[in-house]
Design a protein around this motif. Structure first.
Motif, PDB file in Angstrom:
ATOM      1  N   ALA A   2      47.066  40.439  42.677  1.00 53.49           N
ATOM      2  CA  ALA A   2      45.894  40.207  42.742  1.00 53.49           C
ATOM      3  C   ALA A   2      45.131  39.353  43.201  1.00 53.49           C
ATOM      4  O   ALA A   2      44.794  39.091  44.543  1.00 53.49           O
ATOM      5  CB  ALA A   2      45.891  38.615  41.489  1.00 53.49           C
ATOM      6  N   VAL A   3      43.247  40.250  43.428  1.00 54.22           N
ATOM      7  CA  VAL A   3      42.269  40.476  44.530  1.00 54.22           C
ATOM      8  C   VAL A   3      41.181  39.045  43.905  1.00 54.22           C
ATOM      9  O   VAL A   3      40.849  39.798  42.721  1.00 54.22           O
ATOM     10  CB  VAL A   3      41.902  41.386  44.689  1.00 54.22           C
ATOM     11  N   GLN A   4      40.665  38.307  43.932  1.00 53.00           N
ATOM     12  CA  GLN A   4      39.498  37.360  43.779  1.00 53.00           C
ATOM     13  C   GLN A   4      38.131  38.336  44.334  1.00 53.00           C
ATOM     14  O   GLN A   4      37.637  39.095  45.380  1.00 53.00           O
ATOM     15  CB  GLN A   4      39.607  36.059  44.145  1.00 53.00           C
ATOM     16  N   SER A   5      37.326  38.389  42.975  1.00 52.99           N
ATOM     17  CA  SER A   5      36.267  39.496  43.076  1.00 52.99           C
ATOM     18  C   SER A   5      34.743  38.438  43.400  1.00 52.99           C
ATOM     19  O   SER A   5      35.763  37.102  43.381  1.00 52.99           O
ATOM     20  CB  SER A   5      36.058  40.795  41.895  1.00 52.99           C
ATOM     21  N   ALA A   6      33.686  38.742  44.258  1.00 56.22           N
ATOM     22  CA  ALA A   6      32.824  38.523  44.131  1.00 56.22           C
ATOM     23  C   ALA A   6      32.481  36.871  43.517  1.00 56.22           C
ATOM     24  O   ALA A   6      32.295  36.388  43.368  1.00 56.22           O
ATOM     25  CB  ALA A   6      31.646  39.251  44.723  1.00 56.22           C
ATOM     26  N   ASN A   7      32.097  38.048  42.017  1.00 53.90           N
ATOM     27  CA  ASN A   7      32.202  37.355  41.041  1.00 53.90           C
ATOM     28  C   ASN A   7      33.348  36.529  39.921  1.00 53.90           C
ATOM     29  O   ASN A   7      32.946  36.481  38.908  1.00 53.90           O
ATOM     30  CB  ASN A   7      31.519  37.998  40.095  1.00 53.90           C
ATOM     31  N   ARG A   8      34.496  36.065  40.571  1.00 54.41           N
ATOM     32  CA  ARG A   8      34.918  34.998  40.577  1.00 54.41           C
ATOM     33  C   ARG A   8      36.068  35.998  39.610  1.00 54.41           C
ATOM     34  O   ARG A   8      37.049  35.471  39.099  1.00 54.41           O
ATOM     35  CB  ARG A   8      34.970  33.951  40.002  1.00 54.41           C
ATOM     36  N   ALA A   9      36.379  36.825  39.050  1.00 52.20           N
ATOM     37  CA  ALA A   9      36.891  37.647  38.297  1.00 52.20           C
ATOM     38  C   ALA A   9      38.233  38.194  38.979  1.00 52.20           C
ATOM     39  O   ALA A   9      38.071  38.557  40.164  1.00 52.20           O
ATOM     40  CB  ALA A   9      36.259  39.524  37.747  1.00 52.20           C
ATOM     41  N   THR A  10      39.405  38.672  38.691  1.00 50.81           N
ATOM     42  CA  THR A  10      40.382  38.410  39.337  1.00 50.81           C
ATOM     43  C   THR A  10      41.039  39.568  38.856  1.00 50.81           C
ATOM     44  O   THR A  10      40.807  40.089  38.035  1.00 50.81           O
ATOM     45  CB  THR A  10      41.813  37.523  38.943  1.00 50.81           C
ATOM     46  N   VAL A  11      40.478  40.662  39.872  1.00 48.58           N
ATOM     47  CA  VAL A  11      41.145  41.983  39.431  1.00 48.58           C
ATOM     48  C   VAL A  11      42.543  42.485  39.889  1.00 48.58           C
ATOM     49  O   VAL A  11      43.391  41.313  40.834  1.00 48.58           O
ATOM     50  CB  VAL A  11      40.796  42.838  40.810  1.00 48.58           C
ATOM     51  N   ARG A  12      43.565  42.600  38.357  1.00 48.27           N
ATOM     52  CA  ARG A  12      45.101  43.074  39.662  1.00 48.27           C
ATOM     53  C   ARG A  12      46.010  43.748  38.237  1.00 48.27           C
ATOM     54  O   ARG A  12      44.569  44.560  37.786  1.00 48.27           O
ATOM     55  CB  ARG A  12      45.935  41.819  39.000  1.00 48.27           C
ATOM     56  N   GLY A  13      46.550  44.403  38.135  1.00 45.81           N
ATOM     57  CA  GLY A  13      47.225  45.956  37.735  1.00 45.81           C
ATOM     58  C   GLY A  13      46.713  45.272  36.009  1.00 45.81           C
ATOM     59  O   GLY A  13      47.406  43.960  35.452  1.00 45.81           O
ATOM     60  N   VAL A  14      46.731  46.022  35.461  1.00 43.67           N
ATOM     61  CA  VAL A  14      47.064  46.227  33.832  1.00 43.67           C
ATOM     62  C   VAL A  14      48.041  45.992  33.498  1.00 43.67           C
ATOM     63  O   VAL A  14      48.924  47.331  33.697  1.00 43.67           O
ATOM     64  CB  VAL A  14      45.874  47.123  33.034  1.00 43.67           C
ATOM     65  N   THR A  15      49.151  45.278  33.370  1.00 47.87           N
ATOM     66  CA  THR A  15      50.772  45.681  32.205  1.00 47.87           C
ATOM     67  C   THR A  15      51.187  46.299  31.011  1.00 47.87           C
ATOM     68  O   THR A  15      49.753  45.980  29.898  1.00 47.87           O
ATOM     69  CB  THR A  15      51.474  44.618  32.555  1.00 47.87           C
ATOM     70  N   ARG A  16      51.617  45.932  30.351  1.00 47.03           N
ATOM     71  CA  ARG A  16      52.035  46.979  28.960  1.00 47.03           C
ATOM     72  C   ARG A  16      51.492  45.895  28.048  1.00 47.03           C
ATOM     73  O   ARG A  16      51.345  46.208  27.125  1.00 47.03           O
ATOM     74  CB  ARG A  16      53.482  47.157  29.130  1.00 47.03           C
ATOM     75  N   ALA A  17      52.003  44.423  28.451  1.00 40.82           N
ATOM     76  CA  ALA A  17      51.431  43.175  27.263  1.00 40.82           C
ATOM     77  C   ALA A  17      50.269  42.697  27.651  1.00 40.82           C
ATOM     78  O   ALA A  17      49.197  42.910  26.527  1.00 40.82           O
ATOM     79  CB  ALA A  17      52.136  41.842  28.135  1.00 40.82           C
ATOM     80  N   ASP A  18      49.268  43.408  28.442  1.00 42.54           N
ATOM     81  CA  ASP A  18      47.282  43.798  28.126  1.00 42.54           C
ATOM     82  C   ASP A  18      47.536  44.561  27.859  1.00 42.54           C
ATOM     83  O   ASP A  18      46.349  44.786  27.796  1.00 42.54           O
ATOM     84  CB  ASP A  18      47.002  43.854  30.046  1.00 42.54           C
ATOM     85  N   GLU A  19      48.249  45.424  27.141  1.00 42.34           N
ATOM     86  CA  GLU A  19      47.377  47.009  27.989  1.00 42.34           C
ATOM     87  C   GLU A  19      46.897  47.130  25.288  1.00 42.34           C
ATOM     88  O   GLU A  19      45.820  47.345  24.660  1.00 42.34           O
ATOM     89  CB  GLU A  19      48.297  47.985  26.391  1.00 42.34           C
ATOM     90  N   ARG A  20      47.415  45.924  24.843  1.00 43.56           N
ATOM     91  CA  ARG A  20      46.210  46.182  23.563  1.00 43.56           C
ATOM     92  C   ARG A  20      44.690  45.416  23.596  1.00 43.56           C
ATOM     93  O   ARG A  20      43.620  45.905  23.244  1.00 43.56           O
ATOM     94  CB  ARG A  20      46.783  44.663  22.082  1.00 43.56           C
ATOM     95  N   ALA A  21      45.068  44.597  24.032  1.00 44.26           N
ATOM     96  CA  ALA A  21      43.730  43.951  24.918  1.00 44.26           C
ATOM     97  C   ALA A  21      42.634  45.285  25.408  1.00 44.26           C
ATOM     98  O   ALA A  21      41.090  44.820  25.895  1.00 44.26           O
ATOM     99  CB  ALA A  21      43.241  42.549  25.354  1.00 44.26           C
ATOM    100  N   ALA A  22      43.678  45.975  27.101  1.00 47.82           N
ATOM    101  CA  ALA A  22      42.749  46.987  27.260  1.00 47.82           C
ATOM    102  C   ALA A  22      42.401  47.889  25.937  1.00 47.82           C
ATOM    103  O   ALA A  22      40.992  48.488  26.571  1.00 47.82           O
ATOM    104  CB  ALA A  22      43.307  47.102  27.709  1.00 47.82           C
ATOM    105  N   ALA A  23      43.199  48.207  24.791  1.00 45.91           N
ATOM    106  CA  ALA A  23      42.585  48.938  24.485  1.00 45.91           C
ATOM    107  C   ALA A  23      41.184  48.208  23.569  1.00 45.91           C
ATOM    108  O   ALA A  23      40.533  48.655  22.811  1.00 45.91           O
ATOM    109  CB  ALA A  23      43.600  49.140  23.674  1.00 45.91           C
ATOM    110  N   ARG A  24      41.072  47.210  23.288  1.00 47.99           N
ATOM    111  CA  ARG A  24      39.978  47.088  23.049  1.00 47.99           C
ATOM    112  C   ARG A  24      39.105  46.726  23.849  1.00 47.99           C
ATOM    113  O   ARG A  24      37.909  46.880  23.267  1.00 47.99           O
ATOM    114  CB  ARG A  24      40.620  45.401  22.449  1.00 47.99           C
ATOM    115  N   VAL A  25      38.820  46.225  24.572  1.00 51.27           N
ATOM    116  CA  VAL A  25      37.581  46.219  25.553  1.00 51.27           C
ATOM    117  C   VAL A  25      37.182  48.005  26.227  1.00 51.27           C
ATOM    118  O   VAL A  25      35.974  48.250  25.974  1.00 51.27           O
ATOM    119  CB  VAL A  25      38.389  45.818  27.561  1.00 51.27           C
ATOM    120  N   LEU A  26      38.038  48.413  25.905  1.00 52.96           N
ATOM    121  CA  LEU A  26      38.292  49.830  25.995  1.00 52.96           C
ATOM    122  C   LEU A  26      36.990  50.779  24.899  1.00 52.96           C
ATOM    123  O   LEU A  26      35.650  51.907  25.184  1.00 52.96           O
ATOM    124  CB  LEU A  26      38.334  51.025  26.546  1.00 52.96           C
TER     125      LEU A  26
END
Length: 208
Positions: A2-26
């Protein structure tokens, strides 16, 4: 990692458990996309249903093909998603249409026919030289800086793989943002729908 971005968001890989939330965002990100508005279902509820099914499929395809799948998280909430194929010159295999089948059935023959025409037009212009295809980037409305953080993180990944980048911007505003990030216009494609897609290229950068 995980990498902390300038706006304090954490950037990391999308896991299988994240896919439902990721589909909603898209889904939320592309509800008013110029291409989808001209090719997808007319009614918003119908378009939302189709997009939700489509992006669940796209996330699975990306996982099966070992694509770069990154998310920007703020206080545990997923704010943006990016999907990048390091072997973009290969295109999608025939079987990628199988998981997209549910979305196609929900969309109906008219929307599917329009979408296939758009895809075909863009595929004819897709570069054949080795590159990473920045396939999809979507941000939650109001998630300022999340998409920028993901573009930078994904570009760092493709630089490490020694790959140039290619993408298709579906609005002039998005193309202008990408130019600020070091991308250059490759072509401007006027589709049969009357909408314009800007294809863009980014030369890889040597790791520091």
């Amino acid at each position: 990692m995980a990498v902390q971005s300038a706006n304090r968001a954490t950037v990391r890989g999308v896991t299988r458990a994240d896919e439902r939330a990721a589909a909603r965002v898209l889904t939320e990100a592309f509800m008013q996309d110029p291409i989808w508005e001209s090719t997808g279902p007319r009614w918003r509820w119908h378009r939302r249903l189709v997009l939700a099914a489509l992006y669940r499929a796209e996330l699975r395809i990306a996982r099966w093909r070992s694509a770069i799948r990154l998310g920007a998280f703020q206080d545990g909430r997923l704010d943006a998603v990016i999907l990048v194929y390091p072997d973009g010159e290969r295109g999608f295999p025939w079987w990628a249409w199988l998981p997209r089948g549910a979305a196609c059935l929900l969309a109906g023959p008219v929307a599917v026919t329009r979408s296939i025409r758009v895809v075909s037009e863009l595929n004819r212009r897709h570069p054949t030289e080795p590159h990473a295809h920045f396939w999809m980037l979507g941000s939650r409305p109001g998630a300022i800086g999340a998409g920028y953080a993901l573009m930078r993180a994904a570009a760092a990944r493709t630089d490490a793989l020694d790959k140039d980048g290619y993408l298709e911007a579906t609005s002039t505003e998005m193309a202008e943002v990408k130019e600020l990030l070091g991308w250059r216009v490759r072509d401007r494609v006027r589709l049969r729908t009357g909408k314009q897609v800007t294809t863009m290229w980014r030369d890889r950068r040597a790791p520091r």
